[in-house]
Enzyme design. Structure first.
Site, PDB file in Angstrom:
ATOM      1  N   CYS B  97      13.705  -5.728   1.947  1.00  0.00           N
ATOM      2  CA  CYS B  97      13.659  -4.326   1.382  1.00  0.00           C
ATOM      3  C   CYS B  97      15.342  -4.529   1.871  1.00  0.00           C
ATOM      4  O   CYS B  97      15.181  -4.890   2.634  1.00  0.00           O
ATOM      5  CB  CYS B  97      12.466  -4.221   2.838  1.00  0.00           C
ATOM      6  SG  CYS B  97      12.870  -2.369   2.885  1.00  0.00           S
ATOM      7  N   HIS B 139       4.215  -2.431  -1.193  1.00  0.00           N
ATOM      8  CA  HIS B 139       5.472  -2.195  -0.880  1.00  0.00           C
ATOM      9  C   HIS B 139       6.006  -0.641  -0.726  1.00  0.00           C
ATOM     10  O   HIS B 139       5.887  -0.115   1.129  1.00  0.00           O
ATOM     11  CB  HIS B 139       6.572  -3.066  -1.139  1.00  0.00           C
ATOM     12  CG  HIS B 139       7.628  -3.507  -0.576  1.00  0.00           C
ATOM     13  ND1 HIS B 139       8.158  -4.127   0.380  1.00  0.00           N
ATOM     14  CD2 HIS B 139       8.060  -2.242  -0.197  1.00  0.00           C
ATOM     15  CE1 HIS B 139       9.167  -4.338   0.947  1.00  0.00           C
ATOM     16  NE2 HIS B 139       9.443  -3.076   0.752  1.00  0.00           N
ATOM     17  N   GLU B 140       5.860   0.252  -1.290  1.00  0.00           N
ATOM     18  CA  GLU B 140       5.809   1.448  -1.171  1.00  0.00           C
ATOM     19  C   GLU B 140       5.595   2.127  -0.394  1.00  0.00           C
ATOM     20  O   GLU B 140       5.310   3.364   0.066  1.00  0.00           O
ATOM     21  CB  GLU B 140       6.708   1.933  -2.927  1.00  0.00           C
ATOM     22  CG  GLU B 140       7.371   0.978  -3.376  1.00  0.00           C
ATOM     23  CD  GLU B 140       8.515   1.038  -2.597  1.00  0.00           C
ATOM     24  OE1 GLU B 140       9.045   1.378  -2.106  1.00  0.00           O
ATOM     25  OE2 GLU B 140       9.910  -0.406  -3.077  1.00  0.00           O
ATOM     26  N   HIS B 143       5.770   1.582   3.004  1.00  0.00           N
ATOM     27  CA  HIS B 143       6.551   2.732   3.707  1.00  0.00           C
ATOM     28  C   HIS B 143       6.274   4.319   4.355  1.00  0.00           C
ATOM     29  O   HIS B 143       7.024   4.522   5.236  1.00  0.00           O
ATOM     30  CB  HIS B 143       7.743   2.510   2.662  1.00  0.00           C
ATOM     31  CG  HIS B 143       8.903   1.539   2.899  1.00  0.00           C
ATOM     32  ND1 HIS B 143       9.699   1.788   3.865  1.00  0.00           N
ATOM     33  CD2 HIS B 143       9.554   1.037   1.521  1.00  0.00           C
ATOM     34  CE1 HIS B 143      10.618   0.060   3.742  1.00  0.00           C
ATOM     35  NE2 HIS B 143      10.148   0.101   2.314  1.00  0.00           N
TER      36      HIS B 143
END
Lengths: 178, 166
Positions: B97, B139-140, B143
């Protein structure tokens, strides 16, 4: 200013080892940086890279660890470490996995093949398990120099593995940045 | 549109759940453009979430175009207030990341997802993604909930120092 020490300790595993050792280190103003701690065949083993105040000497650090070491049954070593940091390694990161019937010399044989090829081991752990026919498993993270191709690495390692009768697999361990 | 600096841990904006965006207006569209521009100038980057630009809003961009591990590929996808509709499968893969540049980790994630959200022009879009594109969306999405890959690794031996560059 700070200076760095390497602290290692080994003893029969039980609750409270990390707490006892790190409390004594915090007490004298030491900061834990990179560490590795794990249980090895029932013994808790710790290797700590520690930053301490400039005025702290390694014998003072060792003295501060005496009480928790005695109380927890730990053997402890303290060393000054060179303040210069080695250059960052350049190359591709690979994961190597090895397993087979246990026998003396597996690690030395495989690591000699790696060293001979200029490959640097940056992480290694081994486990000996099982009863009548013990299984030896070895996992490595290595940095492969830029002038050594993947197939050439695999070929060298497979030859070395065959010589000590173990099975080997290797693959690039590069991460995708998301 | 400006390229913005990418925020790194331990900045707190990365560990807090982001706020809903609401209707897409000019300001949000500009944020979407900044996400795209910042992703494009970052080598190897296939996605970026608003908290990584220091903005605590539920918005991200994903683009896996040309990635060797991609199967589905929807090009550049900006989403506001995205929702994970469904997921299936499981696979462990190593990911890094831009907000945690010195570490990587093996993270188990579903292999296919359906994600719905508002696009750059405010219209609702629904994307069915698999393989690497699914991983990028997940993954996003993490966040936006203040989660990093470090919160998802299965154990201490699944985190690695990213000490090697080629």
């Amino acid at each position: 200013m700070t200076r760095h020490f390497a602290v290692s300790a080994v003893g029969g595993d039980r609750p409270g080892i990390v707490s006892g050792v790190t409390a004594a280190l915090a007490e004298i103003g030491c900061n834990l940086e990179d560490t590795s701690m794990t249980v090895l065949r029932g013994r808790f083993a710790m290797v700590l890279l520690v930053a301490g105040p400039d005025a702290l000497e390694s014998d003072q650090l060792a003295a501060a660890l005496q009480a928790p070491a005695a109380g927890l049954g730990l053997a402890v070593w303290v060393h000054d470490v060179d303040e210069s940091v080695p250059d960052r390694l350049v190359g591709e990161s690979w994961t190597v996995s090895i397993h087979g019937a246990d026998r003396p010399g597996i690690v030395s044989h495989i690591s000699a093949a790696l060293a001979g090829a200029g490959v640097n081991i940056v992480d290694l752990s081994t486990r000996l398990v099982g009863g009548d026919r013990p299984l030896y498993a070895m996992l490595l993270e290595v940095v492969v120099p830029e002038d050594l191709s993947g197939p050439a690495l695999t070929e060298r390692l497979e030859a070395a593995a065959a010589e000590v009768g173990v099975t080997l697999s290797a693959h690039p361990s590069g991460a995708d940045i998301l | 549109m400006p390229v913005r600096p990418v925020i790194r841990l331990p900045e707190e904006v990365l560990t807090r759940p982001a706020r809903p965006c609401g209707p897409v207006d000019e300001q949000l569209a500009a944020l979407g453009e900044d996400l795209i521009d910042t992703m494009r100038v970052s080598p190897g980057c296939v996605g970026l979430a608003a908290p990584q630009l220091g903005v605590g809003l539920r918005a991200f961009v994903v683009d896996v175009t040309g990635h060797r591990k991609a199967r589905s590929c929807h090009g550049t996808v900006v989403m506001f207030d995205p929702v994970l509709i469904s997921y299936s499968g499981a696979e462990l893969a190593r990911e890094g990341c831009m907000s945690v540049p010195d570490l990587t980790g093996d993270v188990p994630r579903p292999t296919s997802v359906v994600v719905r959200g508002a696009g750059l022009d405010g219209t609702m879009i629904e994307i069915e993604a698999d393989a690497f594109e699914a991983r990028a969306f997940l993954h996003e999405l993490d966040h936006l909930d203040g989660k990093l890959f470090l919160d998802r690794v299965p154990g201490p031996s699944a985190v690695f120092q990213r000490r090697v560059y080629r």
